[in-house]
Design a protein around this motif. Structure first.
Motif, mmCIF file in Angstrom:
data_model
loop_
_atom_site.group_PDB
_atom_site.id
_atom_site.type_symbol
_atom_site.label_atom_id
_atom_site.label_comp_id
_atom_site.label_asym_id
_atom_site.label_seq_id
_atom_site.Cartn_x
_atom_site.Cartn_y
_atom_site.Cartn_z
ATOM 1 N N VAL A 59 0.839 -1.200 0.000
ATOM 2 C CA VAL A 59 0.000 0.000 0.000
ATOM 3 C C VAL A 59 0.874 1.251 0.000
ATOM 4 C CG1 VAL A 59 -1.724 1.311 1.296
ATOM 5 C CG2 VAL A 59 -1.947 -1.167 1.084
ATOM 6 N N LEU A 60 1.950 1.235 0.783
ATOM 7 C CA LEU A 60 2.888 2.357 0.761
ATOM 8 C C LEU A 60 3.511 2.516 -0.626
ATOM 9 C CD1 LEU A 60 4.790 1.911 4.156
ATOM 10 C CD2 LEU A 60 3.110 3.675 3.591
ATOM 11 N N LEU A 61 3.905 1.398 -1.224
ATOM 12 C CA LEU A 61 4.501 1.438 -2.559
ATOM 13 C C LEU A 61 3.520 2.003 -3.575
ATOM 14 C CD1 LEU A 61 6.659 0.788 -4.666
ATOM 15 C CD2 LEU A 61 5.855 -1.591 -4.663
ATOM 16 N N LEU A 62 2.274 1.593 -3.497
ATOM 17 C CA LEU A 62 1.257 2.086 -4.424
ATOM 18 C C LEU A 62 1.106 3.599 -4.313
ATOM 19 C CD1 LEU A 62 -0.902 1.067 -6.483
ATOM 20 C CD2 LEU A 62 -2.528 1.048 -4.574
ATOM 21 N N GLY A 63 1.222 4.113 -3.097
ATOM 22 C CA GLY A 63 1.066 5.546 -2.894
ATOM 23 C C GLY A 63 2.274 6.363 -3.294
ATOM 24 N N GLN A 64 3.457 5.745 -3.303
ATOM 25 C CA GLN A 64 4.686 6.490 -3.575
ATOM 26 C C GLN A 64 5.176 6.357 -5.011
ATOM 27 O OE1 GLN A 64 7.804 5.837 -0.650
ATOM 28 N NE2 GLN A 64 6.322 5.563 1.004
ATOM 29 N N SER A 65 4.668 5.370 -5.735
ATOM 30 C CA SER A 65 5.193 5.091 -7.066
ATOM 31 C C SER A 65 4.064 4.933 -8.075
ATOM 32 C CB SER A 65 6.033 3.805 -7.031
ATOM 33 O OG SER A 65 6.335 3.357 -8.333
ATOM 34 N N ASP A 66 4.356 5.282 -9.318
ATOM 35 C CA ASP A 66 3.404 5.068 -10.407
ATOM 36 C C ASP A 66 3.686 3.777 -11.165
ATOM 37 O OD1 ASP A 66 1.987 7.428 -9.939
ATOM 38 O OD2 ASP A 66 3.391 8.618 -11.134
ATOM 39 N N GLN A 67 4.723 3.056 -10.754
ATOM 40 C CA GLN A 67 5.059 1.841 -11.480
ATOM 41 C C GLN A 67 4.067 0.729 -11.145
ATOM 42 O OE1 GLN A 67 9.067 1.148 -9.743
ATOM 43 N NE2 GLN A 67 8.329 -0.860 -9.124
ATOM 44 N N ALA A 68 3.736 -0.053 -12.157
ATOM 45 C CA ALA A 68 2.817 -1.170 -11.963
ATOM 46 C C ALA A 68 3.553 -2.338 -11.320
ATOM 47 C CB ALA A 68 2.224 -1.590 -13.306
ATOM 48 N N PHE A 69 2.851 -3.073 -10.464
ATOM 49 C CA PHE A 69 3.438 -4.278 -9.885
ATOM 50 C C PHE A 69 2.332 -5.301 -9.657
ATOM 51 C CE2 PHE A 69 2.458 -1.461 -6.337
ATOM 52 C CZ PHE A 69 1.849 -2.292 -5.407
ATOM 53 N N ASP A 70 2.737 -6.542 -9.614
ATOM 54 C CA ASP A 70 1.812 -7.660 -9.477
ATOM 55 C C ASP A 70 1.159 -7.626 -8.090
ATOM 56 O OD1 ASP A 70 0.491 -10.070 -9.352
ATOM 57 O OD2 ASP A 70 2.198 -11.285 -10.007
ATOM 58 N N PRO A 71 -0.180 -7.555 -8.007
ATOM 59 C CA PRO A 71 -0.836 -7.540 -6.693
ATOM 60 C C PRO A 71 -0.649 -8.832 -5.913
ATOM 61 C CG PRO A 71 -2.456 -7.740 -8.450
ATOM 62 C CD PRO A 71 -1.148 -7.437 -9.107
ATOM 63 N N ASN A 72 -0.179 -9.897 -6.583
ATOM 64 C CA ASN A 72 0.103 -11.159 -5.899
ATOM 65 C C ASN A 72 1.537 -11.232 -5.379
ATOM 66 O OD1 ASN A 72 -2.446 -12.571 -6.325
ATOM 67 N ND2 ASN A 72 -1.899 -12.517 -8.494
ATOM 68 N N LEU A 73 2.318 -10.181 -5.620
ATOM 69 C CA LEU A 73 3.716 -10.161 -5.209
ATOM 70 C C LEU A 73 3.823 -9.784 -3.736
ATOM 71 C CD1 LEU A 73 6.595 -10.425 -6.497
ATOM 72 C CD2 LEU A 73 6.573 -7.929 -6.704
ATOM 73 N N SER A 74 4.559 -10.580 -2.978
ATOM 74 C CA SER A 74 4.788 -10.273 -1.564
ATOM 75 C C SER A 74 5.926 -9.261 -1.462
ATOM 76 C CB SER A 74 5.139 -11.545 -0.794
ATOM 77 O OG SER A 74 5.263 -11.274 0.584
ATOM 78 N N ILE A 75 5.631 -8.114 -0.883
ATOM 79 C CA ILE A 75 6.558 -6.980 -0.863
ATOM 80 C C ILE A 75 6.900 -6.621 0.579
ATOM 81 C CG2 ILE A 75 6.798 -4.521 -1.437
ATOM 82 C CD1 ILE A 75 4.956 -5.078 -3.831
ATOM 83 N N ALA A 76 8.155 -6.228 0.793
ATOM 84 C CA ALA A 76 8.612 -5.775 2.105
ATOM 85 C C ALA A 76 9.052 -4.319 2.012
ATOM 86 C CB ALA A 76 9.772 -6.633 2.601
ATOM 87 N N CYS A 77 8.910 -3.613 3.116
ATOM 88 C CA CYS A 77 9.393 -2.236 3.219
ATOM 89 C C CYS A 77 10.597 -2.219 4.158
ATOM 90 C CB CYS A 77 8.296 -1.324 3.761
ATOM 91 S SG CYS A 77 8.807 0.405 3.950
ATOM 92 N N LEU A 78 11.700 -1.649 3.685
ATOM 93 C CA LEU A 78 12.918 -1.508 4.481
ATOM 94 C C LEU A 78 13.114 -0.030 4.803
ATOM 95 C CD1 LEU A 78 15.293 -3.844 2.424
ATOM 96 C CD2 LEU A 78 13.879 -4.446 4.400
ATOM 97 N N GLN A 79 13.448 0.268 6.058
ATOM 98 C CA GLN A 79 13.614 1.660 6.477
ATOM 99 C C GLN A 79 14.871 1.812 7.330
ATOM 100 O OE1 GLN A 79 9.610 1.503 8.225
ATOM 101 N NE2 GLN A 79 9.148 3.385 7.123
ATOM 102 N N PRO A 80 15.751 2.741 6.972
ATOM 103 C CA PRO A 80 16.915 3.026 7.819
ATOM 104 C C PRO A 80 16.470 3.744 9.090
ATOM 105 C CG PRO A 80 16.825 4.542 5.956
ATOM 106 C CD PRO A 80 15.716 3.562 5.747
ATOM 107 N N VAL A 81 16.934 3.257 10.241
ATOM 108 C CA VAL A 81 16.477 3.784 11.529
ATOM 109 C C VAL A 81 17.663 3.930 12.485
ATOM 110 C CG1 VAL A 81 14.163 2.790 11.314
ATOM 111 C CG2 VAL A 81 15.996 1.452 12.394
ATOM 112 N N HIS A 82 17.364 4.427 13.671
ATOM 113 C CA HIS A 82 18.380 4.548 14.721
ATOM 114 C C HIS A 82 17.964 3.713 15.919
ATOM 115 C CE1 HIS A 82 21.384 6.329 17.402
ATOM 116 N NE2 HIS A 82 20.423 6.514 18.287
ATOM 117 N N PHE A 83 18.875 2.870 16.408
ATOM 118 C CA PHE A 83 18.687 2.150 17.661
ATOM 119 C C PHE A 83 19.408 2.926 18.758
ATOM 120 C CE2 PHE A 83 18.197 -2.377 15.677
ATOM 121 C CZ PHE A 83 16.932 -2.028 15.236
ATOM 122 N N HIS A 84 18.637 3.435 19.695
ATOM 123 C CA HIS A 84 19.210 4.219 20.795
ATOM 124 C C HIS A 84 19.512 3.295 21.973
ATOM 125 C CE1 HIS A 84 19.900 7.429 23.646
ATOM 126 N NE2 HIS A 84 18.961 6.939 24.438
#
Length: 323
Positions: A59-84
């Motif tokens: 859902v995040l990808l759909l909102g950020q990109s106009d590129q088409a992708f397979d709705p059956n594709l399992s997608i992960a979101c990776l985010q750089p973060v800080h561990f305090h």
């Protein structure tokens, strides 16, 4: 008379505005729905908007990109973060808390990308700035938690866990540790440290799922516009084929669903719209103690009742409405 529970007034011709408030975890046995002591999967509003499988990443990808992708594709979101580091554990800080710029994120991605693509066995799908999307591949079965849910907390409780396949979480931690060591000596972090900013010292995975697994609730199926700044909303709007805007337009309240950071600030606008008959009703969705609550407010529900019939009814405050 108390406000009606949703479903008691289901006339689709009514001029309705729907307002949702963010929910927080309530770590109770009947809400947590966990047999192994793990925290509940997703924040209450995440589960409400997307369904039990919580396909946040597509859902995040759909909102950020106009590129088409397979709705059956399992997608992960990776985010750089800080561990305090505290005295005895690590706490996750999200990007909004560490002032990560787009250029810094791009530099960190460039360094980590060969490791990421090798372990995920797939090229990066899309670089959304501070959100990186990739086919989940061997990590598809991981149980994860969004940064929204885990930030500010002891990461031991929120780290990815195995579900139906053992060893996947261990494989993720190995990749995560490799990237942590890589970024520890990265010039980007050296520059941030020199400026007194927290280093970006880890990578977070979350939102694994397929777009086809989105299960939108009835309130979203009845609206024509989503309003709010949360990153999930543009993708949800595109998925539903409706418009999205970040700021509320008081002239476009009918059939609008809003999820706003300071909902109390728009309550006077909504109550006036009821008084002026611009709206027939307001639907308020919130999550007290982590449980879904949906209420319908009509004009009469806005006023306090008194047994003293000579007293003029007074308007209920936002605090009284939201309690």
């Amino acid at each position: 008379m108390p406000p009606k529970i949703r479903g008691m007034s289901a006339n689709s011709t009514l001029k309705r505005f729907t307002l949702m408030l963010s929910g927080e975890d309530f770590l109770d046995n009947d809400v947590q729905e966990s047999l192994d002591g793990a925290p509940a999967n997703g924040l209450p509003h995440e589960r409400f908007l997307l369904g039990a499988k919580l396909p946040i990443a597509p859902v995040l990808l759909l909102g950020q990109s106009d590129q088409a992708f397979d709705p059956n594709l399992s997608i992960a979101c990776l985010q750089p973060v800080h561990f305090h580091a505290t005295r005895d554990h690590l706490v996750l800080l999200g990007q909004s808390q560490v002032n990560l710029t787009a250029s810094e994120s791009a530099q960190l991605l460039q360094a980590a990308l060969p490791f990421i693509e090798e372990d995920f066995e797939s090229p990066l799908l899309f670089n959304g700035g501070n959100d990186w999307f990739i086919q989940a591949g061997p990590f598809t079965s991981l149980a994860t938690h969004s940064v929204d849910q885990a930030h500010g907390r002891n990461i031991d409780w929120w780290m990815p866990r195995d579900t139906d396949q053992e060893g996947v979480a261990k494989r993720w931690r190995k990749l995560q540790n490799e990237i942590q060591m890589l970024w520890h000596v990265d010039p980007t972090n050296e520059e941030r440290t020199a400026r007194g900013l927290p280093s970006i010292n880890s990578l977070w995975i979350s939102g694994i799922g397929k777009l086809q697994d989105v299960q939108t609730p009835m309130p979203l199926q009845e609206v024509k516009m989503l309003c709010g700044s949360h990153p999930l909303l543009p993708g949800l709007a595109k998925y539903l084929g409706i418009t999205h805007q970040e700021q509320l337009d008081p002239s476009q309240l009918i059939n609008t669903f809003a999820w706003l950071n300071q909902a109390e600030s728009i309550w006077p606008i909504l109550t006036q719209a009821l008084i002026d008959k611009q709206l027939d009703e307001i639907e308020l969705i919130d999550f007290p103690k982590g449980k879904l609550r949906q209420r319908i407010f009509k004009i009469g529900d806005l006023y306090k009742r008194s047994w003293k019939i000579w007293n003029k009814p007074t308007m209920r405050s936002w605090q009284e409405i939201a309690e």
